[in-house]
Design an enzyme around this catalytic site. Structure first.
Site, mmCIF file in Angstrom:
data_model
loop_
_atom_site.group_PDB
_atom_site.id
_atom_site.type_symbol
_atom_site.label_atom_id
_atom_site.label_comp_id
_atom_site.label_asym_id
_atom_site.label_seq_id
_atom_site.Cartn_x
_atom_site.Cartn_y
_atom_site.Cartn_z
ATOM 1 N N LYS A 13 0.820 -1.217 0.000
ATOM 2 C CA LYS A 13 0.000 0.000 0.000
ATOM 3 C C LYS A 13 0.853 1.267 0.000
ATOM 4 O O LYS A 13 0.615 2.177 -0.788
ATOM 5 C CB LYS A 13 -0.918 0.050 1.238
ATOM 6 C CG LYS A 13 -1.984 -1.021 1.285
ATOM 7 C CD LYS A 13 -2.971 -0.783 2.417
ATOM 8 C CE LYS A 13 -2.354 -0.844 3.800
ATOM 9 N NZ LYS A 13 -1.821 -2.135 4.188
ATOM 10 N N ARG A 88 -9.696 1.044 8.771
ATOM 11 C CA ARG A 88 -9.246 -0.311 9.082
ATOM 12 C C ARG A 88 -10.321 -1.107 9.815
ATOM 13 O O ARG A 88 -10.097 -2.276 10.128
ATOM 14 C CB ARG A 88 -8.003 -0.225 9.972
ATOM 15 C CG ARG A 88 -6.699 -0.507 9.255
ATOM 16 C CD ARG A 88 -5.614 -0.413 10.290
ATOM 17 N NE ARG A 88 -4.389 -1.040 9.948
ATOM 18 C CZ ARG A 88 -3.344 -0.402 9.408
ATOM 19 N NH1 ARG A 88 -3.428 0.859 9.091
ATOM 20 N NH2 ARG A 88 -2.225 -1.045 9.205
ATOM 21 N N ARG A 122 11.583 -5.838 5.199
ATOM 22 C CA ARG A 122 11.319 -4.424 4.909
ATOM 23 C C ARG A 122 12.300 -3.501 5.628
ATOM 24 O O ARG A 122 12.611 -3.678 6.799
ATOM 25 C CB ARG A 122 9.884 -4.104 5.349
ATOM 26 C CG ARG A 122 9.479 -2.686 5.112
ATOM 27 C CD ARG A 122 8.017 -2.550 4.914
ATOM 28 N NE ARG A 122 7.234 -2.836 6.119
ATOM 29 C CZ ARG A 122 5.919 -2.726 6.143
ATOM 30 N NH1 ARG A 122 5.252 -2.383 5.068
ATOM 31 N NH2 ARG A 122 5.265 -2.988 7.251
ATOM 32 N N ARG A 151 11.031 -1.187 11.077
ATOM 33 C CA ARG A 151 9.904 -0.748 11.898
ATOM 34 C C ARG A 151 9.802 -1.583 13.169
ATOM 35 O O ARG A 151 9.958 -2.795 13.127
ATOM 36 C CB ARG A 151 8.600 -0.882 11.095
ATOM 37 C CG ARG A 151 8.226 0.386 10.383
ATOM 38 C CD ARG A 151 7.065 0.201 9.461
ATOM 39 N NE ARG A 151 5.862 -0.351 10.108
ATOM 40 C CZ ARG A 151 4.649 -0.295 9.561
ATOM 41 N NH1 ARG A 151 4.473 0.279 8.395
ATOM 42 N NH2 ARG A 151 3.614 -0.809 10.180
ATOM 43 N N ARG A 162 -0.777 -8.130 13.773
ATOM 44 C CA ARG A 162 -1.271 -7.235 12.712
ATOM 45 C C ARG A 162 -2.075 -8.029 11.675
ATOM 46 O O ARG A 162 -3.082 -7.548 11.174
ATOM 47 C CB ARG A 162 -0.094 -6.501 12.052
ATOM 48 C CG ARG A 162 0.436 -5.385 12.951
ATOM 49 C CD ARG A 162 1.837 -4.983 12.583
ATOM 50 N NE ARG A 162 1.949 -4.437 11.255
ATOM 51 C CZ ARG A 162 3.083 -4.373 10.579
ATOM 52 N NH1 ARG A 162 4.199 -4.845 11.098
ATOM 53 N NH2 ARG A 162 3.120 -3.831 9.380
HETATM 54 P P1 AMP Z 1 0.598 1.023 8.987
HETATM 55 O O1 AMP Z 1 1.775 1.910 8.810
HETATM 56 O O2 AMP Z 1 -0.587 1.424 8.175
HETATM 57 O O3 AMP Z 1 0.940 -0.436 8.836
HETATM 58 O O4 AMP Z 1 0.126 1.209 10.514
HETATM 59 C C1 AMP Z 1 0.976 0.873 11.587
HETATM 60 C C2 AMP Z 1 0.173 0.710 12.865
HETATM 61 O O5 AMP Z 1 -0.472 1.953 13.188
HETATM 62 C C3 AMP Z 1 -0.955 -0.306 12.805
HETATM 63 O O6 AMP Z 1 -0.517 -1.633 13.052
HETATM 64 C C4 AMP Z 1 -1.864 0.205 13.923
HETATM 65 O O7 AMP Z 1 -1.341 -0.116 15.194
HETATM 66 C C5 AMP Z 1 -1.753 1.717 13.743
HETATM 67 N N1 AMP Z 1 -2.768 2.217 12.789
HETATM 68 C C6 AMP Z 1 -2.540 2.819 11.592
HETATM 69 N N2 AMP Z 1 -3.684 3.132 10.987
HETATM 70 C C7 AMP Z 1 -4.673 2.719 11.809
HETATM 71 C C8 AMP Z 1 -6.087 2.735 11.740
HETATM 72 N N3 AMP Z 1 -6.738 3.243 10.672
HETATM 73 N N4 AMP Z 1 -6.795 2.216 12.784
HETATM 74 C C9 AMP Z 1 -6.174 1.705 13.862
HETATM 75 N N5 AMP Z 1 -4.844 1.639 13.996
HETATM 76 C C10 AMP Z 1 -4.088 2.143 12.981
#
Ligand code: AMP
Length: 204
Positions: A13, A88, A122, A151, A162
């Site tokens: 993404k 999400r 990654r 990360r 996740r």
């Molecule tokens: P990402 O970078 O999109 O993989 O997001 C990393 C982490 O941020 C996720 O595993 C969640 O803990 C938190 N997070 C990001 N976006 C959301 C969302 N829309 N709702 C809830 N938690 C989020």
């Protein structure tokens, strides 16, 4: 253009979001990036979210909805935006529907076993670029020269959480946006450029 990007962690993404936003001149709104930036700066939001994110769980709906509502109210979002990592949950999708209407929900699909390979290899850069260690063994970013990092939530235990959160809370959004008539499935098991070509065809 108002675009939502859906897909499991590791589906690509973030990479596709950067390319889409460059081509169509859209603001790239990643809730994950916003939360990580708050963690880096030690804000109250960052302090609240850090432990949750590190465990690989979802930040409460009301917290992320408030972030997105604020961000979408800024001037640069007037004629379009791309949301990466939001919504999400169904509750987040319904909240978004109450103040904005997405035109495309692009769902990037990829076989489960490839997700783990992609996530565990990654390497990230603060500038937003990301690489895979197998194709980019260098420790620095090609774009800005900064040192790459792994990360905190790209470890085995957090990744398992996740993926579980994705299956339980996020995957139902595919049906939600199919019913809304805006879902576009894209096979993400290809090269970065190959996937981008398919997405471009949809958006052009
Ligand atoms: P990402 O970078 O999109 O993989 O997001 C990393 C982490 O941020 C996720 O595993 C969640 O803990 C938190 N997070 C990001 N976006 C959301 C969302 N829309 N709702 C809830 N938690 C989020």
């Amino acid at each position: 253009m108002k675009i939502i990007l859906l897909g499991a962690p590791g589906a690509g993404k973030g990479t596709q979001a950067t390319k889409i936003c460059e081509k169509y001149n859209l603001p790239h709104i990643s809730t994950g990036d916003i939360l990580r930036d708050n963690i880096r700066r030690g804000t109250p939001l960052g302090q609240q979210a850090k432990a949750i994110i590190d465990r690989g769980e979802l930040v409460p709906d009301e917290v992320v909805v408030a972030i997105v509502k604020d961000r979408l109210s800024l001037d640069d979002c007037k004629s379009g935006w791309l949301l990466d990592g939001f919504p999400r949950t169904i509750a987040q999708a319904k909240a978004l529907d109450s103040f904005e209407k997405a035109e495309y929900a692009i769902n990037i699909t990829i076989p489960f076993e490839k997700l783990l390979y992609r996530i565990t290899g990654r390497r990230m850069c603060e500038c937003g670029e990301s690489y895979h260690v197998s194709t980019h063994p260098s420790p620095t970013c090609d774009k800005c020269g900064k040192t790459l990092y792994i990360r905190a939530d790209d470890n085995e235990e957090s990744v398992a959480n996740r993926l579980k959160a994705y299956e339980q809370s996020t995957a139902p959004l595919v049906d939600y946006y199919a019913e809304a008539g805006i879902l576009k499935n894209v096979d993400g098991d290809s090269t970065v450029d190959g996937v981008f070509e398919i997405i471009s065809e949809i958006l052009d």
